[in-house]
Design a protein around this motif. Structure first.
Motif, PDB file in Angstrom:
ATOM      1  N   ASN A  42      41.616  36.232  41.070  1.00 29.19           N
ATOM      2  CA  ASN A  42      40.468  36.454  41.857  1.00 29.19           C
ATOM      3  C   ASN A  42      40.751  36.256  43.460  1.00 29.19           C
ATOM      4  O   ASN A  42      40.396  35.238  44.139  1.00 29.19           O
ATOM      5  N   ASP A  48      34.849  31.231  42.798  1.00 41.41           N
ATOM      6  CA  ASP A  48      34.039  31.571  41.932  1.00 41.41           C
ATOM      7  C   ASP A  48      34.450  30.676  40.672  1.00 41.41           C
ATOM      8  O   ASP A  48      33.383  30.721  39.886  1.00 41.41           O
ATOM      9  N   ASP A  63      34.816  30.833  35.470  1.00 43.35           N
ATOM     10  CA  ASP A  63      33.932  31.740  36.327  1.00 43.35           C
ATOM     11  C   ASP A  63      32.712  31.967  35.555  1.00 43.35           C
ATOM     12  O   ASP A  63      32.817  32.970  34.775  1.00 43.35           O
ATOM     13  N   LYS A  65      29.409  32.720  36.088  1.00 46.21           N
ATOM     14  CA  LYS A  65      28.680  33.821  36.483  1.00 46.21           C
ATOM     15  C   LYS A  65      29.294  35.225  36.171  1.00 46.21           C
ATOM     16  O   LYS A  65      28.564  36.187  35.942  1.00 46.21           O
ATOM     17  N   HIS A  66      30.657  35.447  36.468  1.00 48.08           N
ATOM     18  CA  HIS A  66      31.238  36.652  36.352  1.00 48.08           C
ATOM     19  C   HIS A  66      31.991  36.387  34.995  1.00 48.08           C
ATOM     20  O   HIS A  66      32.758  37.736  34.591  1.00 48.08           O
ATOM     21  N   ARG A  67      32.093  35.505  34.104  1.00 50.41           N
ATOM     22  CA  ARG A  67      32.813  35.221  32.924  1.00 50.41           C
ATOM     23  C   ARG A  67      34.004  35.692  32.683  1.00 50.41           C
ATOM     24  O   ARG A  67      34.511  36.455  31.968  1.00 50.41           O
ATOM     25  N   LYS A  68      34.706  34.742  33.563  1.00 51.61           N
ATOM     26  CA  LYS A  68      36.107  34.770  33.695  1.00 51.61           C
ATOM     27  C   LYS A  68      36.873  33.426  33.137  1.00 51.61           C
ATOM     28  O   LYS A  68      36.350  32.433  33.674  1.00 51.61           O
ATOM     29  N   ASP A  85      39.213  37.902  30.194  1.00 48.58           N
ATOM     30  CA  ASP A  85      37.819  38.434  30.991  1.00 48.58           C
ATOM     31  C   ASP A  85      36.925  38.288  29.825  1.00 48.58           C
ATOM     32  O   ASP A  85      37.029  39.240  28.944  1.00 48.58           O
ATOM     33  N   LYS A  87      33.877  39.004  29.386  1.00 49.94           N
ATOM     34  CA  LYS A  87      32.886  40.127  28.986  1.00 49.94           C
ATOM     35  C   LYS A  87      33.416  41.171  28.073  1.00 49.94           C
ATOM     36  O   LYS A  87      32.736  41.872  27.157  1.00 49.94           O
TER      37      LYS A  87
END
Length: 158
Positions: A42, A48, A63, A65-68, A85, A87
């Motif tokens: 990132n 993040d 992370d 919030k961004h699901r990493k 990732d 997600k």
């Protein structure tokens, strides 16, 4: 008398200062490595990755919030980092490989299952052959992996 006390004081000061210096230098080097790996995955916002923990030459960062998620392994045999990732993942579980005696853990792997393809991604976490302290590290790493499994599962389900 005063000279000998001064010399002893200086020697004790040096003995205390040297390990503190090397510890601080090592800590700074590790933080730099971790930051560089975060930037690799990132580059615009490495901050993040809001939760980062290290234990036994392994570092997890997520992370939320961004699901990493990144697992960093700093073992001398293999220095690697693995990015997932979350997600694109439907589930995560721990896979334990044991000997005949179920108390002896040989390997701990994280297994992620992708949503779309149902493909399983296996990330090695602990390997008995890479462990210098053997089962003491296995126990600590197993507890650490369970803790992070819960964090990862919470992030996947959110």
């Amino acid at each position: 008398m005063e000279t000998s006390v001064t010399i002893i004081g200086i020697v004790i000061g040096v003995i205390v200062t040297i390990p503190v210096y090397f510890s601080a230098r090592s800590s700074t080097a590790n933080k730099t490595k971790i930051l560089n790996i975060k930037k690799k995955f990132n580059s615009t916002h490495p901050q993040d990755f809001d939760l980062t923990e290290s234990q036994n030459n392994k570092t997890f960062t997520i992370d939320q919030k961004h699901r990493k998620f990144i697992l960093m392994n700093f073992n001398t045999n293999q220095q690697e980092s693995t990015y997932v990732d979350l997600k694109n993942v439907s589930s995560c579980k721990l896979i334990l490989t044991t000997e005949e005696n179920p108390d002896t853990i040989l390997k701990i792997d994280f297994e992620f299952q992708e949503k779309e393809t149902s493909k399983k991604i296996t990330i090695p976490f602990y390997d008995f052959d890479d462990d210098r302290i053997r089962q003491i590290s296995a126990y600590q790493d197993h507890i650490f992996a369970k803790k992070w499994l819960k964090i990862i599962q919470d992030s996947i389900s959110s």
